[in-house]
Enzyme design. Structure first.
Site, short mmCIF file in Angstrom:
data_model
loop_
_atom_site.label_atom_id
_atom_site.label_comp_id
_atom_site.label_asym_id
_atom_site.label_seq_id
_atom_site.Cartn_x
_atom_site.Cartn_y
_atom_site.Cartn_z
N ILE A 103 0.84 -1.19 0.00
CA ILE A 103 0.00 0.00 0.00
C ILE A 103 0.88 1.24 0.00
O ILE A 103 1.76 1.39 0.85
CB ILE A 103 -0.91 0.03 1.25
CG1 ILE A 103 -1.82 -1.20 1.29
CG2 ILE A 103 -1.74 1.31 1.28
CD1 ILE A 103 -2.87 -1.23 0.23
N CYS A 104 0.67 2.13 -0.96
CA CYS A 104 1.44 3.38 -1.04
C CYS A 104 2.93 3.05 -1.13
O CYS A 104 3.36 2.30 -1.99
CB CYS A 104 1.10 4.26 0.16
SG CYS A 104 1.73 5.95 0.06
N THR A 105 3.74 3.57 -0.23
CA THR A 105 5.18 3.31 -0.28
C THR A 105 5.54 1.93 0.24
O THR A 105 6.72 1.57 0.26
CB THR A 105 5.95 4.38 0.52
OG1 THR A 105 5.46 4.39 1.87
CG2 THR A 105 5.76 5.76 -0.10
N GLY A 106 4.54 1.15 0.64
CA GLY A 106 4.80 -0.25 0.98
C GLY A 106 5.36 -1.01 -0.21
O GLY A 106 6.00 -2.06 -0.04
N THR A 123 3.34 3.26 -7.11
CA THR A 123 3.49 3.73 -5.75
C THR A 123 3.02 5.19 -5.72
O THR A 123 2.54 5.71 -6.74
CB THR A 123 4.94 3.61 -5.25
OG1 THR A 123 5.00 3.90 -3.85
CG2 THR A 123 5.87 4.56 -6.00
#
Length: 313
Positions: A103-106, A123
């Site tokens: 998720i996102c910068t994950g 991202t």
């Protein structure tokens, strides 16, 4: 039962956990506990989010019967890269899990673990270029809400994680269930993964309510031939004053801004529906299909037909 494990690190962003509401309401729609959620970290124990909120986590174990792993991002992945322990864990977990999501910068954590090599990924737009430079073997698509490449799922920033979670629900329980969850969460729409991270309305970012009201009016009436005089009336200004104020606040002329809104609306219809292009052109205010094609080529560099083929692929 489908077990979803959230892998958290110190300084994780709370918005990542907001996606758990999607699975919570999917259980309500299903009428039974289809999803069971678990919060993990490599070391276990309490972790603090970037906001300071503390969450208790269990120690992550590759032997855990987790069907979907969700890796939450941190504020700045360049300053807080994934640890060797996290990477090793994900490499082991990937051999057993049905799918793994960033998720996102994950997504950076998945990249550090080598899971995104030779795959498509996205991202948060602010870090997309850094991801591409740091991991040149990844095909980073910086203008997508989320991307599914085999068992690897990645999303853009913040609210895009909700769209990714809804897509998982759609895959597991069907699209009608996903739409029902979106309605219960009062989400404006269930966005497709190919949709742009950027919104034309956000890009315009007017400073006053009167210009915002005019834009809202335009978006609701794109099918009509909108004139400056009509928009100026919504803002309670003369046409000359409206054009001056509008351009000052948005950096674009009214005509250019309306064209952008038409483009965005047409693109969404092309990506999310099977309407003939003639219908798309008519519903979004273009003179005809040919006119829409000209504007698409100027705005996106591709024709509507090509965009539809790409979306289906």
């Amino acid at each position: 039962m489908h077990h979803v494990g959230y892998l958290l690190t110190e300084g994780f962003q709370v918005m990542g956990l907001a996606t758990q509401a999607v699975f919570e309401y999917a259980n309500k729609v299903a009428g039974h506990e289809f999803y069971r959620l678990h919060n993990y970290s490599v070391g276990g124990g309490e972790l603090a989010s970037s906001l300071g909120m503390r969450v208790t986590t269990a120690k992550a174990a590759a032997t855990a019967s987790i069907d979907t792993w969700v890796v939450c991002g941190v504020g700045n992945p360049l300053e807080s890269p994934a640890s060797a322990e996290e990477c090793a864990f994900l490499q082991r977990a990937a051999k057993k899990a049905r799918r793994i999501a960033g998720i996102c910068t994950g997504g950076f954590v998945l990249a550090e673990a080598g899971l995104l090599a030779r795959r498509r990924a996205t991202t948060h737009w602010a870090f997309a270029r850094a991801m591409q430079e740091r991991f040149p073997d990844i095909q980073v698509e910086d203008d997508r809400i989320y991307i599914v490449d085999g068992p690897l799922w990645t999303s853009a920033g913040m609210t895009a994680g909700l769209d990714l979670a809804l897509a998982m629900v759609g895959k597991d329980l069907g699209e009608e269930a996903a739409r029902s969850v979106a309605r219960k969460l009062v989400m404006h729409q269930h966005r497709a993964g190919g949709q742009s991270q950027h919104s034309e309305m956000l890009e315009l970012a007017p400073k006053t309510d009167r210009i915002q009201d005019a834009l809202n009016y335009a978006r609701r009436n794109l099918k009509r031939a909108l004139t400056v005089e009509e928009l100026a009336e919504q803002a309670n200004l003369s046409a000359r004053q409206f054009t001056r104020v509008f351009t000052s606040e948005t950096g674009q002329s009214p005509a250019k801004a309306i064209e952008g809104l038409r483009l965005e609306a047409a693109r969404l219809m092309i990506e999310q529906s099977r309407h003939p292009l003639e219908v798309v052109a008519r519903e979004t205010g273009f003179r005809d299909r040919r006119h829409m094609r000209e504007v698409f080529l100027r705005g996106f560099g591709v024709a509507p037909q090509s965009m539809r083929r790409e979306g289906r692929a």
